[in-house]
Design a protein around this motif. Structure first.
Motif, PDB file in Angstrom:
ATOM      1  N   LYS A 204      30.543  50.300  38.041  1.00  0.00           N
ATOM      2  CA  LYS A 204      29.440  49.643  38.740  1.00  0.00           C
ATOM      3  C   LYS A 204      29.869  48.306  39.346  1.00  0.00           C
ATOM      4  O   LYS A 204      29.111  47.688  40.083  1.00  0.00           O
ATOM      5  N   VAL A 205      31.067  47.866  38.998  1.00  0.00           N
ATOM      6  CA  VAL A 205      31.558  46.571  39.464  1.00  0.00           C
ATOM      7  C   VAL A 205      32.677  46.812  40.475  1.00  0.00           C
ATOM      8  O   VAL A 205      33.565  47.633  40.244  1.00  0.00           O
ATOM      9  N   ALA A 206      32.622  46.098  41.599  1.00  0.00           N
ATOM     10  CA  ALA A 206      33.639  46.237  42.640  1.00  0.00           C
ATOM     11  C   ALA A 206      34.656  45.109  42.532  1.00  0.00           C
ATOM     12  O   ALA A 206      34.412  44.083  41.873  1.00  0.00           O
ATOM     13  N   VAL A 207      35.788  45.280  43.203  1.00  0.00           N
ATOM     14  CA  VAL A 207      36.875  44.295  43.098  1.00  0.00           C
ATOM     15  C   VAL A 207      36.441  42.921  43.595  1.00  0.00           C
ATOM     16  O   VAL A 207      36.890  41.892  43.064  1.00  0.00           O
ATOM     17  N   GLU A 208      35.551  42.866  44.610  1.00  0.00           N
ATOM     18  CA  GLU A 208      35.140  41.555  45.134  1.00  0.00           C
ATOM     19  C   GLU A 208      34.283  40.787  44.142  1.00  0.00           C
ATOM     20  O   GLU A 208      34.090  39.584  44.286  1.00  0.00           O
ATOM     21  N   ASP A 209      33.756  41.472  43.109  1.00  0.00           N
ATOM     22  CA  ASP A 209      32.938  40.795  42.113  1.00  0.00           C
ATOM     23  C   ASP A 209      33.772  39.986  41.120  1.00  0.00           C
ATOM     24  O   ASP A 209      33.246  39.072  40.474  1.00  0.00           O
ATOM     25  N   VAL A 210      35.043  40.334  40.945  1.00  0.00           N
ATOM     26  CA  VAL A 210      35.879  39.646  39.958  1.00  0.00           C
ATOM     27  C   VAL A 210      37.104  38.994  40.568  1.00  0.00           C
ATOM     28  O   VAL A 210      37.856  38.321  39.873  1.00  0.00           O
ATOM     29  N   MET A 211      37.330  39.159  41.868  1.00  0.00           N
ATOM     30  CA  MET A 211      38.521  38.604  42.501  1.00  0.00           C
ATOM     31  C   MET A 211      38.441  37.079  42.578  1.00  0.00           C
ATOM     32  O   MET A 211      37.365  36.480  42.468  1.00  0.00           O
ATOM     33  N   VAL A 212      39.587  36.446  42.792  1.00  0.00           N
ATOM     34  CA  VAL A 212      39.632  35.025  43.093  1.00  0.00           C
ATOM     35  C   VAL A 212      39.299  34.875  44.578  1.00  0.00           C
ATOM     36  O   VAL A 212      40.005  35.437  45.430  1.00  0.00           O
ATOM     37  N   GLU A 286      37.692  45.899  49.854  1.00  0.00           N
ATOM     38  CA  GLU A 286      36.560  45.441  49.045  1.00  0.00           C
ATOM     39  C   GLU A 286      35.590  46.604  48.869  1.00  0.00           C
ATOM     40  O   GLU A 286      35.472  47.473  49.715  1.00  0.00           O
ATOM     41  N   GLY A 287      34.919  46.616  47.763  1.00  0.00           N
ATOM     42  CA  GLY A 287      34.047  47.745  47.452  1.00  0.00           C
ATOM     43  C   GLY A 287      34.701  48.755  46.529  1.00  0.00           C
ATOM     44  O   GLY A 287      34.034  49.656  46.016  1.00  0.00           O
ATOM     45  N   THR A 288      36.011  48.619  46.279  1.00  0.00           N
ATOM     46  CA  THR A 288      36.684  49.527  45.359  1.00  0.00           C
ATOM     47  C   THR A 288      36.193  49.283  43.937  1.00  0.00           C
ATOM     48  O   THR A 288      36.249  48.153  43.444  1.00  0.00           O
ATOM     49  N   PRO A 289      35.684  50.312  43.242  1.00  0.00           N
ATOM     50  CA  PRO A 289      35.229  50.115  41.853  1.00  0.00           C
ATOM     51  C   PRO A 289      36.378  49.683  40.948  1.00  0.00           C
ATOM     52  O   PRO A 289      37.535  50.071  41.160  1.00  0.00           O
ATOM     53  N   LEU A 290      36.066  48.890  39.942  1.00  0.00           N
ATOM     54  CA  LEU A 290      37.104  48.379  39.050  1.00  0.00           C
ATOM     55  C   LEU A 290      37.811  49.483  38.280  1.00  0.00           C
ATOM     56  O   LEU A 290      39.018  49.378  38.029  1.00  0.00           O
ATOM     57  N   ASN A 291      37.081  50.538  37.884  1.00  0.00           N
ATOM     58  CA  ASN A 291      37.746  51.607  37.144  1.00  0.00           C
ATOM     59  C   ASN A 291      38.790  52.306  38.016  1.00  0.00           C
ATOM     60  O   ASN A 291      39.862  52.673  37.546  1.00  0.00           O
ATOM     61  N   THR A 292      38.478  52.459  39.315  1.00  0.00           N
ATOM     62  CA  THR A 292      39.438  53.056  40.238  1.00  0.00           C
ATOM     63  C   THR A 292      40.654  52.150  40.422  1.00  0.00           C
ATOM     64  O   THR A 292      41.799  52.612  40.385  1.00  0.00           O
ATOM     65  N   GLN A 293      40.401  50.855  40.590  1.00  0.00           N
ATOM     66  CA  GLN A 293      41.514  49.925  40.791  1.00  0.00           C
ATOM     67  C   GLN A 293      42.368  49.798  39.542  1.00  0.00           C
ATOM     68  O   GLN A 293      43.604  49.647  39.631  1.00  0.00           O
ATOM     69  N   LEU A 294      41.755  49.880  38.376  1.00  0.00           N
ATOM     70  CA  LEU A 294      42.516  49.820  37.131  1.00  0.00           C
ATOM     71  C   LEU A 294      43.489  50.998  37.040  1.00  0.00           C
ATOM     72  O   LEU A 294      44.643  50.839  36.624  1.00  0.00           O
ATOM     73  N   LEU A 295      43.040  52.183  37.464  1.00  0.00           N
ATOM     74  CA  LEU A 295      43.931  53.351  37.491  1.00  0.00           C
ATOM     75  C   LEU A 295      45.051  53.172  38.506  1.00  0.00           C
ATOM     76  O   LEU A 295      46.192  53.575  38.256  1.00  0.00           O
ATOM     77  N   HIS A 296      44.741  52.541  39.650  1.00  0.00           N
ATOM     78  CA  HIS A 296      45.783  52.281  40.642  1.00  0.00           C
ATOM     79  C   HIS A 296      46.833  51.337  40.085  1.00  0.00           C
ATOM     80  O   HIS A 296      48.033  51.537  40.292  1.00  0.00           O
ATOM     81  N   VAL A 307      42.580  41.518  48.321  1.00  0.00           N
ATOM     82  CA  VAL A 307      41.373  42.260  48.700  1.00  0.00           C
ATOM     83  C   VAL A 307      41.058  41.967  50.164  1.00  0.00           C
ATOM     84  O   VAL A 307      40.999  40.794  50.573  1.00  0.00           O
ATOM     85  N   VAL A 308      40.871  43.012  50.957  1.00  0.00           N
ATOM     86  CA  VAL A 308      40.599  42.842  52.380  1.00  0.00           C
ATOM     87  C   VAL A 308      39.274  43.502  52.735  1.00  0.00           C
ATOM     88  O   VAL A 308      38.818  44.426  52.062  1.00  0.00           O
ATOM     89  N   ASP A 309      38.637  43.002  53.805  1.00  0.00           N
ATOM     90  CA  ASP A 309      37.382  43.589  54.264  1.00  0.00           C
ATOM     91  C   ASP A 309      37.661  44.696  55.275  1.00  0.00           C
ATOM     92  O   ASP A 309      38.817  45.082  55.493  1.00  0.00           O
ATOM     93  N   GLN A 315      40.073  38.578  51.765  1.00  0.00           N
ATOM     94  CA  GLN A 315      38.876  38.002  51.167  1.00  0.00           C
ATOM     95  C   GLN A 315      39.127  37.380  49.797  1.00  0.00           C
ATOM     96  O   GLN A 315      38.358  36.551  49.337  1.00  0.00           O
ATOM     97  N   GLY A 316      40.181  37.813  49.137  1.00  0.00           N
ATOM     98  CA  GLY A 316      40.451  37.284  47.812  1.00  0.00           C
ATOM     99  C   GLY A 316      41.692  37.898  47.195  1.00  0.00           C
ATOM    100  O   GLY A 316      42.403  38.685  47.831  1.00  0.00           O
ATOM    101  N   LEU A 317      41.915  37.522  45.957  1.00  0.00           N
ATOM    102  CA  LEU A 317      43.105  37.964  45.233  1.00  0.00           C
ATOM    103  C   LEU A 317      42.672  38.582  43.912  1.00  0.00           C
ATOM    104  O   LEU A 317      41.796  38.041  43.228  1.00  0.00           O
ATOM    105  N   LEU A 318      43.278  39.700  43.561  1.00  0.00           N
ATOM    106  CA  LEU A 318      42.920  40.403  42.328  1.00  0.00           C
ATOM    107  C   LEU A 318      44.171  40.674  41.507  1.00  0.00           C
ATOM    108  O   LEU A 318      45.199  41.096  42.045  1.00  0.00           O
ATOM    109  N   THR A 319      44.065  40.429  40.208  1.00  0.00           N
ATOM    110  CA  THR A 319      45.160  40.751  39.290  1.00  0.00           C
ATOM    111  C   THR A 319      44.642  41.652  38.173  1.00  0.00           C
ATOM    112  O   THR A 319      43.430  41.775  37.969  1.00  0.00           O
ATOM    113  N   LEU A 320      45.571  42.264  37.475  1.00  0.00           N
ATOM    114  CA  LEU A 320      45.197  43.102  36.334  1.00  0.00           C
ATOM    115  C   LEU A 320      44.450  42.280  35.293  1.00  0.00           C
ATOM    116  O   LEU A 320      43.513  42.764  34.649  1.00  0.00           O
TER     117      LEU A 320
END
Length: 430
Positions: A204-212, A286-296, A307-309, A315-320
């Motif tokens: 339910k959470v997307a990458v843009e919700d937790v990214m820097v 952006e919009g990628t669910p966290l569970n999907t990105q965790l598997l990636h 993270v890109v639009d 738009q931001g930076l995401l780490t494990l």
């Protein structure tokens, strides 16, 4: 039965009531068992659990066996009770004797053979079901032809009405699993419950919700002076740093702290060697669910992404680590409740909150009832609510919470005061 004394018949009747109680309690106990605990015990090779599981694998046959036994016993008990009633009250007339016998036997059956044993079995299903299975197993072989015939008739009737068994009846969906976790109580520590619920929420959470966010990305501009770059490399607290030219939009890669240490151990450490050691960037929409990105992250063996639009703009930076924090919570602030880099509890139990504070984090950490499907920051939430940039020292009610605008600079809200305790008092007084 004329040759059998009334006392003996009363003993037979008592035994039949006990047998009826056994069948009644067995049915309730079997059907009240925790199916997931039972499956766990089966995997542990528990004999009692395996015996019960085998009986429950065909519930139609189990119910057929129990009902056959129960009805046979109750019919026989009714016959004996009728004989006893005629002997004791026959002089009052057939109608009176039959009425007294019916009322007495019904009361006895309800209390001692139905309600009491079934209530006991509902409270302690394992204590009833496991011993009962020892008796029901051989009874299944004895009455198997009758059970098979009874099931053939009942299943045939159900097919006429197009009723089919639901194979998914024992499968939990996400919301049901969430309820199970919430109701686990002391069996699962609260911290572990929170982690399990966070895992369920990942989709339910997307990458843009937790990214820097883009404006908070700390990186190194390789066009800076080399001395400044070295100072940044040695002074950073991060294990990975973004490398870019002039702006984040022109990112060229990222460097790991261990690679920096390896390079500094060599005599030739320059911009060229730094760029050659830079790792390739990965971009995620952006919009990628966290569970999907965790598997990636897991499958493709990388821990750092931009993270890109839809236009390809960063738009931001995401780490494990950002995803892990979403699951287990913030490591740095867990030991000091009420203190966080984005909010601070005050003496009057209000909170000073930074405008850049993440709405989801506030809702999760402090239990505030704020919408999490809109703007990601408090600044964005207030601007969307007011549809204009407010002035300092303005007070508003944001989704029921009294909020004071403390500081506004550069067309953005920098700090607010949230009176969460006052909100709770208003809610409790309604």
């Amino acid at each position: 039965m004329d040759d059998i004394s009334t006392g003996t018949l009363l003993i037979f009747l008592g035994v039949l009531v006990l047998i009826s109680a056994f069948f009644s309690s067995s049915e309730t106990g079997m059907m009240s068992l925790n199916k997931y605990r039972l499956r766990h015990l089966v995997t542990q090779k528990n004999r009692n659990a395996m015996r019960v599981h085998n009986l429950l694998s065909r519930p139609d046959r189990l119910i057929g066996l129990i009902l056959i036994g129960n009805n046979l016993v109750n019919i026989l008990a009714a016959s004996i009770a009728t004989t006893i009633g005629m002997r004791l009250f026959g002089h009052l007339g057939l109608g009176v004797a039959t009425a007294i016998t019916t009322v007495a036997l019904t009361t006895i059956i309800l209390i001692f053979a139905e309600v009491t044993p079934k209530t006991l079995a509902a409270w302690f299903p394992e204590r009833i079901a496991y011993p009962a299975a020892i008796i029901l197993k051989p009874l299944m072989w004895v009455f198997y032809p009758f059970v098979l015939g009874l099931n053939a008739i009942t299943n045939g009737i159900l097919k006429l009405f197009r009723v089919k068994p639901d194979d998914n009846g024992q499968v939990l969906n996400q919301e049901e699993l969430r309820t199970v976790v919430n109701e686990a109580g002391t069996m699962i520590p609260r911290q572990h419950q929170d982690m399990l619920l966070s895992i369920l929420d990942l989709e339910k959470v997307a990458v843009e919700d937790v990214m820097v966010p883009r404006n908070e990305i700390l990186g190194i501009d390789i066009n800076d002076e080399w001395a400044d770059i070295v100072k940044q490399l040695y002074g950073t607290k991060h294990t990975r740093l973004l490398l870019y030219r002039d702006t984040v939009d022109d990112a060229v890669g990222y460097i790991h702290a261990r690679d920096v240490l390896r390079l500094t151990s060599k005599k030739k450490f320059s911009k060229d060697t730094l760029l050659r050691a830079a790792k390739k960037l990965v971009f995620v929409p952006e919009g990628t669910p966290l569970n999907t990105q965790l598997l990636h992250f897991q499958r493709k063996n990388y821990r750092f992404a931009l993270v890109v639009d839809e236009y390809g703009d960063i738009q931001g930076l995401l780490t494990l680590e950002d995803i892990l924090v979403e699951i287990v919570g913030d490591f740095e602030n867990r030991a000091q409740p009420g203190r966080h880099e984005d909010y601070r509890r005050q003496v009057d139990n209000s909170y000073l909150v930074e405008g850049s504070a993440n709405v989801r984090d506030l809702a999760k950490d402090l239990g505030w009832k704020l919408p999490i499907d809109g703007p990601r920051t408090i600044n964005g939430l207030i601007l969307e609510y007011l549809e204009e940039i407010p002035q300092p020292n303005v007070s508003i009610k944001l989704y029921g919470y009294p909020v004071d605008i403390v500081e506004v600079t550069d067309n953005a809200i920098k700090q607010v005061r949230v009176h969460a305790q006052l909100y709770k008092k208003m809610k409790s007084s309604k």
